[in-house]
Design an enzyme around this catalytic site. Structure first.
Site: not given
Ligand code: ASP
Length: 364
Positions: A48, A61, A127-128, A200, A321
């Site tokens: 992103t 996007y 971020t993923d 995340k 457990e």
């Molecule tokens: N789907 C995106 C990615 O991981 C989300 C992001 O970058 O925040 O490339």
């Protein structure tokens, strides 16, 4: 160095004030105080941070639309911090991250880090899956030089895009001498996370990353870097893993546990060729008796079966457990399922006993 649990369920702001537990360091550096500017190489992979939307206030996007040159040009303020060189390694949403890019990226980081004129490396990423890539690099990159990953939750075209400041802060950390020897770091939203600790936690919020179990490595505000401590777990130059001669990584699948779970998906993973299975268990790595039976059956046949948890924080202990000793299972301890999978894939490059595998989860 053995992983330590500093206290369970430390989240949010509490994580910021987590006390130093290893190599306590408290160093502050303001931007612009450098004499000769260090060279930082930027490896762009998409995400992103390189995303674009049709308007500045729309949710839809596409990741990976902006190239590394545009990314660098968009944040000229970094020129005060370092001399930057950019390389495009990939331009994908990190949901599409794959072994080919991982191997290429790790090898390029190792090459660049060996160059005398390179002081640090910044990697832009989605971020993923940034937590998985960061942890993978943390285990296979052989350098003490700063390797800093960054990302953004909002595309470059958004109102209040978070990418430019995250990028600026990442360059500041990569250019900072005190960042050396702390393993792969992830800088997002003013916080510096260790590769083994971050996860995340929000699908959309800018404040998405937490290091819920062991806390932050440091913080960075408009380029002003402050370190609190070293990372938890062996990493980089202390890691026993290497990609030398490695052409492919073994298949390991993650399967989530749930109410009324049977062994069908576990059997399917093994039938598809998985050499390891990680269960994102309920609670302390628990699952139904049917799932435990399926797991024990495959463990007996030589598939490595790891119990992790679908819960966002807390340690998965051995023999709590589930009788791991009797069933031949491994407990993920502090690693969440997605990171347990990364460690297991590297561990399975060699034949190992369950005792050895459990040691790896203790140490990394
Ligand atoms: N789907 C995106 C990615 O991981 C989300 C992001 O970058 O925040 O490339």
């Amino acid at each position: 160095m053995v992983r330590r649990n500093v206290g369970s369920a430390l989240i949010g702001l509490i994580a910021v004030v987590t006390v130093a537990i290893e190599r306590p360091v408290h160093a502050q550096t303001q931007p612009g105080t450098n004499t000769g500017l260090p060279t930082v190489v930027v490896l762009a992979t998409g995400g992103t941070i390189a995303g674009a939307a049709g308007s500045d206030v729309q949710a839809a996007y596409k990741s990976g639309q902006v190239g590394v040159d545009q990314l660098l040009a968009a944040v000229p303020q970094t020129k005060k911090l370092a001399t930057l060189r950019g390389e495009q390694v990939a331009n994908i949403g990190s949901q599409d991250m794959n072994d080919e890019v991982w191997l290429k990226l790790a090898r390029r980081v190792n090459e660049l880090a060996a160059m005398k004129d390179v002081s640090g490396i910044v990697i832009t990423h989605g971020t993923d899956t940034i937590e998985e890539t960061a942890y993978f690099l943390n285990l296979v990159v052989k350098t003490r030089k700063p390797i800093v990953m960054t990302a953004a939750m909002r595309p470059s075209t958004a109102l209040s895009a978070d990418g430019p400041l995250n990028f600026f802060n990442a360059v500041a950390v990569a250019a900072n001498k005190d960042a050396a020897g702390r393993g792969v770091l992830v800088v997002v939203n003013d916080w510096i996370h260790g590769a083994s600790s971050l996860t995340k936690t929000s699908t959309t919020a800018v404040q998405t990353f937490l290091s819920p179990l062991s806390g932050l490595i440091g913080s960075v505000a408009y380029g002003g870097v402050e370190f609190y401590r070293g990372p938890v777990g062996r990493h980089t130059t202390e890691s026993e893993f290497s990609l030398d001669g490695v052409a492919a990584l073994p298949r390991v699948d993650v399967i989530m546990a749930y109410e009324n779970m049977d062994g069908v998906l576990i059997d399917a993973a093994v039938a598809a060729g998985a050499k390891g299975v990680v269960i994102a268990g309920v609670g302390n790595g628990n699952m139904t008796a049917s799932a435990v039976n399926a797991l024990a059956k495959h463990a007996k046949a030589g598939v490595v079966c790891v119990r992790a948890s679908r819960v966002v924080t807390g340690r998965v202990g051995r023999n709590v457990e589930v009788d791991d000793d009797k069933l031949g299972l491994v407990a993920s301890l502090d690693l969440n399922p997605q990171k347990a999978r990364v460690l297991l894939r590297l561990a399975l490059l060699k034949q190992r006993t369950n005792t050895e595998l459990q040691r790896l989860f203790e140490e990394y």
